[in-house]
Design a protein around this motif. Structure first.
Motif, PDB file in Angstrom:
ATOM      1  N   LEU A 100       0.964  -1.294   0.063  1.00 23.11           N
ATOM      2  CA  LEU A 100       0.050  -0.111   0.142  1.00 23.11           C
ATOM      3  C   LEU A 100       0.815   1.465   0.144  1.00 23.11           C
ATOM      4  CD1 LEU A 100      -2.799   1.480   0.331  1.00 23.11           C
ATOM      5  CD2 LEU A 100      -2.451   1.299   2.602  1.00 23.11           C
ATOM      6  N   GLY A 101       0.680   1.975  -0.978  1.00 14.70           N
ATOM      7  CA  GLY A 101       1.363   3.465  -0.888  1.00 14.70           C
ATOM      8  C   GLY A 101       0.783   4.585  -0.602  1.00 14.70           C
ATOM      9  N   PHE A 102       0.962   5.695  -1.233  1.00 20.62           N
ATOM     10  CA  PHE A 102       0.315   6.852  -0.484  1.00 20.62           C
ATOM     11  C   PHE A 102      -1.361   6.853  -1.260  1.00 20.62           C
ATOM     12  CE2 PHE A 102      -0.828  11.425  -1.040  1.00 20.62           C
ATOM     13  CZ  PHE A 102      -0.853  11.847   0.177  1.00 20.62           C
ATOM     14  N   SER A 127      -0.483   4.156  -8.220  1.00 17.82           N
ATOM     15  CA  SER A 127      -1.364   5.201  -8.526  1.00 17.82           C
ATOM     16  C   SER A 127      -0.826   6.485  -7.513  1.00 17.82           C
ATOM     17  CB  SER A 127      -2.592   4.965  -7.592  1.00 17.82           C
ATOM     18  OG  SER A 127      -3.333   3.869  -8.034  1.00 17.82           O
ATOM     19  N   GLU A 128       0.411   6.648  -7.523  1.00 14.40           N
ATOM     20  CA  GLU A 128       1.084   7.550  -6.734  1.00 14.40           C
ATOM     21  C   GLU A 128       1.032   9.016  -7.335  1.00 14.40           C
ATOM     22  OE1 GLU A 128       2.173   6.660  -3.298  1.00 14.40           O
ATOM     23  OE2 GLU A 128       0.643   5.449  -4.500  1.00 14.40           O
ATOM     24  N   THR A 129       1.215  10.211  -6.571  1.00 19.05           N
ATOM     25  CA  THR A 129       1.181  11.538  -6.998  1.00 19.05           C
ATOM     26  C   THR A 129       2.193  11.709  -8.333  1.00 19.05           C
ATOM     27  OG1 THR A 129       0.710  12.188  -4.802  1.00 19.05           O
ATOM     28  CG2 THR A 129       1.150  13.849  -6.539  1.00 19.05           C
ATOM     29  N   PRO A 130       1.839  12.354  -9.453  1.00 14.85           N
ATOM     30  CA  PRO A 130       2.617  12.682 -10.479  1.00 14.85           C
ATOM     31  C   PRO A 130       3.804  13.514 -10.303  1.00 14.85           C
ATOM     32  CG  PRO A 130       0.244  12.336 -11.212  1.00 14.85           C
ATOM     33  CD  PRO A 130       0.498  12.409 -10.066  1.00 14.85           C
ATOM     34  N   GLY A 131       4.858  13.181 -10.385  1.00 12.87           N
ATOM     35  CA  GLY A 131       5.987  14.180  -9.950  1.00 12.87           C
ATOM     36  C   GLY A 131       6.356  13.861  -8.757  1.00 12.87           C
ATOM     37  N   GLY A 232      -3.948  11.440   3.594  1.00 14.03           N
ATOM     38  CA  GLY A 232      -4.403  12.480   2.917  1.00 14.03           C
ATOM     39  C   GLY A 232      -4.478  11.769   1.405  1.00 14.03           C
ATOM     40  N   ALA A 233      -4.974  12.501   0.432  1.00  9.64           N
ATOM     41  CA  ALA A 233      -5.219  12.170  -0.935  1.00  9.64           C
ATOM     42  C   ALA A 233      -4.574  13.104  -1.929  1.00  9.64           C
ATOM     43  CB  ALA A 233      -6.650  11.767  -1.086  1.00  9.64           C
ATOM     44  N   SER A 234      -3.799  13.856  -1.485  1.00  9.38           N
ATOM     45  CA  SER A 234      -3.007  14.810  -2.619  1.00  9.38           C
ATOM     46  C   SER A 234      -1.711  14.773  -2.034  1.00  9.38           C
ATOM     47  CB  SER A 234      -3.625  16.259  -2.217  1.00  9.38           C
ATOM     48  OG  SER A 234      -3.207  16.902  -0.998  1.00  9.38           O
TER      49      SER A 234
END
Length: 244
Positions: A100-102, A127-131, A232-234
């Motif tokens: 499980l990632g972010f 599904s991690e944050t781009p960049g 969080g989700a961002s």
């Protein structure tokens, strides 16, 4: 031709007909696309396999060993182990592991050479944050304090410096970094059929592929990843966690 009277029965008949036709079309389209999708996924997997283990001449997919466990009454895949052989000799092993990632699961294919050292890895899905967290696909391949290639989790589980290890986390993405290294440690445990000692003294455990006994993966970094992943989700939430 007599016009149908507007009534509840007539409307239900029309809606039923439309639904039946729609379901039939969807099923037909699914059947048409299932083959190409499967072929594309297989091509991606074969390409990843060829990049994470030494050159081989067998079919690792055909010889793969899938390790399952029971979770919430359902049978789920924990690991898939792909043996790579050349001339009949084992030259490496690739292990597919998920943590499980972010923002969701990270699926990592980790390749080990015949000695058990990490040959290379491929980030199959995330599904991690781009960049930010998405940098995991290359971050741990270069740099004196982050390159994991050539290392063996059998000599000590890999972990980020914030957890007492010696690997630099992805900038502003500690959660993703923990999850990624958790997957690598878990992959090694599955590969070796044993457990890997962490910096904190906890252990990574996995199923013994030969005996078929099922186990689990547990560790301080993994627990931190799972707990923090819900914070969080961002990207901003991930950056905030990294500064703590």
């Amino acid at each position: 031709m007599k016009k149908l009277e507007s009534s509840l029965i007539n409307m239900l008949l029309v809606l039923t007909g439309v639904t039946v036709i729609s379901v039939a079309l969807l099923a037909y389209m699914n059947e048409l696309t299932a083959g190409p999708i499967a072929e594309a996924q297989m091509a991606q997997l074969n390409q990843a396999l060829s990049s994470v283990v030494p050159e081989f001449d067998n079919n690792p997919v055909a010889e793969s060993d899938t390790i399952f466990s029971e979770k919430n009454g359902k049978k789920v895949i924990d690991y898939i182990i792909y043996p790579a052989r050349k001339g009949g000799q084992l030259v490496g092993t690739a292990v597919e592991a998920t943590q499980l990632g972010f923002n969701g699961d990270l699926k990592v294919l980790v390749g080990f050479d015949a000695k058990g050292d990490i040959y290379d890895y491929s980030l199959l899905a995330h599904s991690e944050t781009p960049g930010l967290g998405s940098k995991a696909d290359t971050w741990f391949k270069e740099g004196a304090n982050r390159n994991i290639r050539g290392r063996s989790p059998g000599k000590g589980a890999l972990s980020v410096s914030k957890d007492g290890g010696d690997i630099d986390a992805i900038t502003a993405s500690t959660i993703t970094s923990r999850a990624f290294l958790s997957a690598v440690n878990a992959a090694y445990a599955a590969y070796s059929g044993g457990e890997v000692n962490t910096v904190s003294g906890a252990t990574w455990q996995a199923t013994d592929a030969d005996s078929g006994a099922t186990g689990h993966v547990a560790g301080e970094a993994d627990a931190a990843s799972a707990a923090s992943g819900k914070a969080g989700a961002s990207g901003e939430g991930e950056q905030k966690e990294n500064k703590q």
